[in-house]
Design a protein around this motif. Structure first.
Motif, PDB file in Angstrom:
ATOM      1  N   HIS A   1      -8.445   2.065   7.729  1.00  0.00           N
ATOM      2  CA  HIS A   1      -9.864   2.381   7.923  1.00  0.00           C
ATOM      3  C   HIS A   1     -10.311   2.333   9.384  1.00  0.00           C
ATOM      4  O   HIS A   1     -11.433   2.747   9.682  1.00  0.00           O
ATOM      5  CB  HIS A   1     -10.721   1.423   7.094  1.00  0.00           C
ATOM      6  CG  HIS A   1     -10.380   1.457   5.629  1.00  0.00           C
ATOM      7  ND1 HIS A   1     -10.547   2.577   4.851  1.00  0.00           N
ATOM      8  CD2 HIS A   1      -9.851   0.500   4.810  1.00  0.00           C
ATOM      9  CE1 HIS A   1     -10.153   2.326   3.615  1.00  0.00           C
ATOM     10  NE2 HIS A   1      -9.726   1.082   3.557  1.00  0.00           N
TER      11      HIS A   1
ATOM     12  N   GLU B   1      -2.365  17.621   4.898  1.00  0.00           N
ATOM     13  CA  GLU B   1      -3.583  17.176   4.213  1.00  0.00           C
ATOM     14  C   GLU B   1      -3.297  16.000   3.286  1.00  0.00           C
ATOM     15  O   GLU B   1      -4.100  15.057   3.188  1.00  0.00           O
ATOM     16  CB  GLU B   1      -4.186  18.339   3.423  1.00  0.00           C
ATOM     17  CG  GLU B   1      -4.789  19.426   4.309  1.00  0.00           C
ATOM     18  CD  GLU B   1      -5.289  20.605   3.503  1.00  0.00           C
ATOM     19  OE1 GLU B   1      -5.219  20.531   2.242  1.00  0.00           O
ATOM     20  OE2 GLU B   1      -5.735  21.597   4.109  1.00  0.00           O
ATOM     21  N   PHE B   2      -2.165  16.048   2.603  1.00  0.00           N
ATOM     22  CA  PHE B   2      -1.790  14.962   1.696  1.00  0.00           C
ATOM     23  C   PHE B   2      -1.589  13.654   2.465  1.00  0.00           C
ATOM     24  O   PHE B   2      -2.109  12.602   2.081  1.00  0.00           O
ATOM     25  CB  PHE B   2      -0.513  15.342   0.945  1.00  0.00           C
ATOM     26  CG  PHE B   2       0.136  14.198   0.231  1.00  0.00           C
ATOM     27  CD1 PHE B   2      -0.436  13.670  -0.919  1.00  0.00           C
ATOM     28  CD2 PHE B   2       1.315  13.655   0.703  1.00  0.00           C
ATOM     29  CE1 PHE B   2       0.172  12.614  -1.589  1.00  0.00           C
ATOM     30  CE2 PHE B   2       1.921  12.596   0.048  1.00  0.00           C
ATOM     31  CZ  PHE B   2       1.346  12.074  -1.104  1.00  0.00           C
TER      32      PHE B   2
ATOM     33  N   SER C   1      -6.213   8.020   5.517  1.00  0.00           N
ATOM     34  CA  SER C   1      -7.650   7.734   5.608  1.00  0.00           C
ATOM     35  C   SER C   1      -8.104   6.777   4.519  1.00  0.00           C
ATOM     36  O   SER C   1      -9.066   6.022   4.713  1.00  0.00           O
ATOM     37  CB  SER C   1      -8.448   9.034   5.529  1.00  0.00           C
ATOM     38  OG  SER C   1      -8.247   9.676   4.279  1.00  0.00           O
ATOM     39  N   GLU C   2      -7.431   6.787   3.373  1.00  0.00           N
ATOM     40  CA  GLU C   2      -7.791   5.879   2.284  1.00  0.00           C
ATOM     41  C   GLU C   2      -7.207   4.479   2.477  1.00  0.00           C
ATOM     42  O   GLU C   2      -7.650   3.540   1.808  1.00  0.00           O
ATOM     43  CB  GLU C   2      -7.301   6.450   0.952  1.00  0.00           C
ATOM     44  CG  GLU C   2      -8.024   7.718   0.517  1.00  0.00           C
ATOM     45  CD  GLU C   2      -7.433   8.315  -0.747  1.00  0.00           C
ATOM     46  OE1 GLU C   2      -6.357   7.832  -1.171  1.00  0.00           O
ATOM     47  OE2 GLU C   2      -8.035   9.244  -1.307  1.00  0.00           O
TER      48      GLU C   2
ATOM     49  N   ASP D   1      -2.712  12.943   5.530  1.00  0.00           N
ATOM     50  CA  ASP D   1      -3.967  12.551   6.176  1.00  0.00           C
ATOM     51  C   ASP D   1      -4.910  11.876   5.185  1.00  0.00           C
ATOM     52  O   ASP D   1      -5.565  10.880   5.521  1.00  0.00           O
ATOM     53  CB  ASP D   1      -4.636  13.789   6.784  1.00  0.00           C
ATOM     54  CG  ASP D   1      -5.882  13.440   7.583  1.00  0.00           C
ATOM     55  OD1 ASP D   1      -5.762  12.741   8.602  1.00  0.00           O
ATOM     56  OD2 ASP D   1      -6.984  13.853   7.175  1.00  0.00           O
ATOM     57  N   LYS D   2      -4.969  12.380   3.975  1.00  0.00           N
ATOM     58  CA  LYS D   2      -5.821  11.761   2.949  1.00  0.00           C
ATOM     59  C   LYS D   2      -5.319  10.375   2.590  1.00  0.00           C
ATOM     60  O   LYS D   2      -6.107   9.425   2.448  1.00  0.00           O
ATOM     61  CB  LYS D   2      -5.856  12.645   1.706  1.00  0.00           C
ATOM     62  CG  LYS D   2      -6.737  12.094   0.595  1.00  0.00           C
ATOM     63  CD  LYS D   2      -6.737  13.014  -0.624  1.00  0.00           C
ATOM     64  CE  LYS D   2      -7.602  12.426  -1.736  1.00  0.00           C
ATOM     65  NZ  LYS D   2      -7.585  13.304  -2.948  1.00  0.00           N
ATOM     66  N   THR D   3      -4.007  10.231   2.473  1.00  0.00           N
ATOM     67  CA  THR D   3      -3.420   8.927   2.151  1.00  0.00           C
ATOM     68  C   THR D   3      -3.712   7.917   3.247  1.00  0.00           C
ATOM     69  O   THR D   3      -4.069   6.760   2.974  1.00  0.00           O
ATOM     70  CB  THR D   3      -1.903   9.067   1.951  1.00  0.00           C
ATOM     71  OG1 THR D   3      -1.634  10.027   0.926  1.00  0.00           O
ATOM     72  CG2 THR D   3      -1.289   7.729   1.561  1.00  0.00           C
TER      73      THR D   3
END
Length: 263
Positions: free
Chosen positions: A90, A79-80, A86-87, A82-84
């Protein structure tokens, strides 16, 4: 140290076990293009296999009910990352997130080897007849440059995927000053292009090499003071290990996003 001078002791720990492909001999400290660092290869591939096994085991034991500690840890990392990603990236790509996860975990495990006591593994292998062995792959430029050159290949690939062959070379030759200043554009873009893998490799190598050298210097001190200095440095180094893995991962994603997007 058993009779070794401080210089010999440090040099011994920073020497790779090499395989000379031209002569088929294994010797420490050999240099040349046709030499393989066996310790770096074995450690890096072993840690890569360990990473795959841990995540495979977590996936096999995954449950929709109350998750175990391993599943919690793996899900938190995924999750960490994937969040990095996605931010930062793009566009849509099925490769970027797994690539970032692999880089982060592999570099993290490689850096984590620096927390193993300096003389533990070399002493065990010395008893088995192996006199030279570098446990920390990140202190080998072949490892760090191998990773960064792989990133360079992906930068080219994603640049062509995002802009097309013509668009990739057009931007390379005309950005940022336009077609009339093509020579200046070429020089600036070439420097920037080559600086990315070089900075990636040297940043990781330099930080871990400095940390390893400090551990070696501490190990030269009397045993009763080693713990007083080594323990705080090891605690501080616990922060450096994931930080360097995170920086390598983020810069890789940023470089790929810059290559993919049109300017």
């Amino acid at each position: 140290m058993s009779g070794e001078s401080a210089t010999d002791y440090i040099q011994h720990h920073l020497t790779n076990l090499n395989l000379d492909l031209t002569e088929g001999t294994v010797e420490p400290g050999a240099t040349g293009f046709w030499n393989l660092h066996l310790d770096t290869l074995i450690m890096s591939f072993g840690l890569g296999a360990l990473f795959c096994y841990i995540f495979w085991l977590a996936a096999r034991q995954a449950t929709s009910g109350t998750p175990g500690r391993l599943q919690n840890a793996v899900e938190a990392i995924v999750e960490f990352v994937d969040k990095t990603v996605s931010e930062t990236f793009h566009a849509k790509s099925r490769l970027i997130a797994p690539l970032a996860l692999t880089i982060f975990c592999w570099v993290f495990l490689a850096n984590l080897m620096d927390l193993i006591p300096i003389d533990l593994v070399p002493s065990i292998l010395s008893a088995l007849g192996v006199s030279y062995w570098k446990v920390l792959p990140s202190v080998d430029l072949n490892f760090t440059f191998g990773l960064s050159l792989s990133v360079l290949v992906l930068i080219i690939a994603y640049g062509i995927m995002g802009k097309g062959v013509g668009g990739f070379f057009k931007e390379f030759l005309t950005h940022p000053f336009g077609i009339w200043l093509l020579p200046f554009n070429l020089v600036l873009n070439l420097v920037e292009f080559l600086a990315k893998p070089i900075s990636l490799a040297l940043r990781l190598f330099g930080n871990l090499y400095a940390a390893e050298l400090i551990f070696l210097l501490i190990s030269l001190l009397p045993w009763w003071i080693q713990w007083a200095l080594g323990t705080p440095w090891a605690i501080f180094h616990i922060l450096v290990v994931p930080l360097q893995a995170f920086i390598f991962m983020v810069l890789t994603v940023v470089y790929l996003a810059m290559a993919y997007e049109r300017h």
